[in-house]
Design an enzyme around this catalytic site. Structure first.
Site, PDB file in Angstrom:
ATOM      1  N   LYS A  86      -4.483   5.727   9.078  1.00 51.17           N
ATOM      2  CA  LYS A  86      -5.255   5.806   8.025  1.00 51.17           C
ATOM      3  C   LYS A  86      -6.541   6.815   8.438  1.00 51.17           C
ATOM      4  O   LYS A  86      -7.273   6.742   9.304  1.00 51.17           O
ATOM      5  CB  LYS A  86      -6.041   4.314   7.869  1.00 51.17           C
ATOM      6  CG  LYS A  86      -7.032   4.394   6.543  1.00 51.17           C
ATOM      7  CD  LYS A  86      -7.528   2.935   6.563  1.00 51.17           C
ATOM      8  CE  LYS A  86      -8.073   2.646   5.006  1.00 51.17           C
ATOM      9  NZ  LYS A  86      -8.854   3.641   4.659  1.00 51.17           N
TER      10      LYS A  86
ATOM     11  N   SER B 261     -12.248  -4.656   2.731  1.00 53.48           N
ATOM     12  CA  SER B 261     -12.061  -3.828   3.864  1.00 53.48           C
ATOM     13  C   SER B 261     -13.690  -3.514   4.132  1.00 53.48           C
ATOM     14  O   SER B 261     -14.462  -3.259   3.461  1.00 53.48           O
ATOM     15  CB  SER B 261     -11.510  -2.511   3.624  1.00 53.48           C
ATOM     16  OG  SER B 261     -10.398  -2.602   3.655  1.00 53.48           O
TER      17      SER B 261
ATOM     18  N   ARG C  61       0.940  -1.026   0.159  1.00 54.62           N
ATOM     19  CA  ARG C  61       0.065  -0.141   0.065  1.00 54.62           C
ATOM     20  C   ARG C  61       0.733   1.269  -0.028  1.00 54.62           C
ATOM     21  O   ARG C  61       1.440   1.737   1.055  1.00 54.62           O
ATOM     22  CB  ARG C  61      -1.044  -0.127   1.090  1.00 54.62           C
ATOM     23  CG  ARG C  61      -2.065   1.286   1.104  1.00 54.62           C
ATOM     24  CD  ARG C  61      -3.069   1.309   2.278  1.00 54.62           C
ATOM     25  NE  ARG C  61      -2.097   2.106   3.377  1.00 54.62           N
ATOM     26  CZ  ARG C  61      -2.813   2.043   4.508  1.00 54.62           C
ATOM     27  NH1 ARG C  61      -4.069   1.908   4.584  1.00 54.62           N
ATOM     28  NH2 ARG C  61      -2.378   2.859   5.643  1.00 54.62           N
TER      29      ARG C  61
END
Length: 197
Positions: A127, A98, A32
């Site tokens: 996040k 997710s 990511r």
């Protein structure tokens, strides 16, 4: 699962860092890099696929994952719908999803995901668009809505709280800050694994 993050790797060698996390017990790596170009993301994913003995997944980008020879891709609620992508990927290509609430779980529970990543379990600074922390009870409530697939806890996971999420029904956990904020990713990964092994 260990998730890469450019800010947390602090300009170090991501391949070496991921190797160390795998030596410590990480059983998968998710690439990511939100601000990376597709070319850079592809180059890193390809390098990790060839360097690591565990599955490598790419966050958000199914196209990059396929081009890199990765084991699969991880999708968020705002990405292309997993149910639309499933027929377009080869057999055995993993698609994770997710899920952050019971409402989201109800919307996607019929989709053919290989695993759910549920969170945030705890408060996280890594996040910015994460919802409110679920805690172990909230995690368990969402996990109960999953189809017969593994569920992974994510968000604020540390060696101190990983065991509570596994006790709440998680097959495993995903970590970002607990690995990359540590001076030794191998020891940090080992501490998380030993917390619930």
């Amino acid at each position: 699962m260990v998730i890469t993050d450019a800010r947390l790797l602090k300009g170090g060698d991501p391949v070496d860092a991921c190797r160390r996390a795998v030596r410590g017990g990480a059983t998968a790596v998710q690439v990511r890099l939100k601000d990376a170009s597709p070319r850079h993301l592809l180059a890193l994913a390809r390098t990790l696929v060839s360097a690591l003995p565990v599955p490598v997944l790419v966050n958000d980008r199914v196209d990059v994952a396929l081009a890199a020879g990765a084991a699969g891709a991880h999708l968020g609620q705002d990405d292309l719908p997993l149910d639309a992508l499933r027929p377009r990927v080869p057999p055995g290509f993993l698609l994770g999803l997710s899920v952050g609430s019971e409402t989201e779980a109800a919307r996607v529970r019929s989709w053919d995901a290989d695993y759910w990543s549920i969170g945030p379990c705890y408060a996280t600074a890594h996040k910015t668009d994460a919802g409110p922390p679920l805690g172990p009870h909230g995690f368990a409530a969402v996990a109960r809505l999953a189809p017969a697939v593994p569920v992974i806890g994510i968000g604020g996971i540390t060696a101190q709280n990983a065991g509570a999420i596994v006790a709440a029904g998680a097959s495993g956990v995903a970590a970002i800050g607990a690995i990359w904020d540590a001076s030794d990713p191998e020891a940090a990964a080992r501490a998380i694994r030993s917390a619930y092994a």
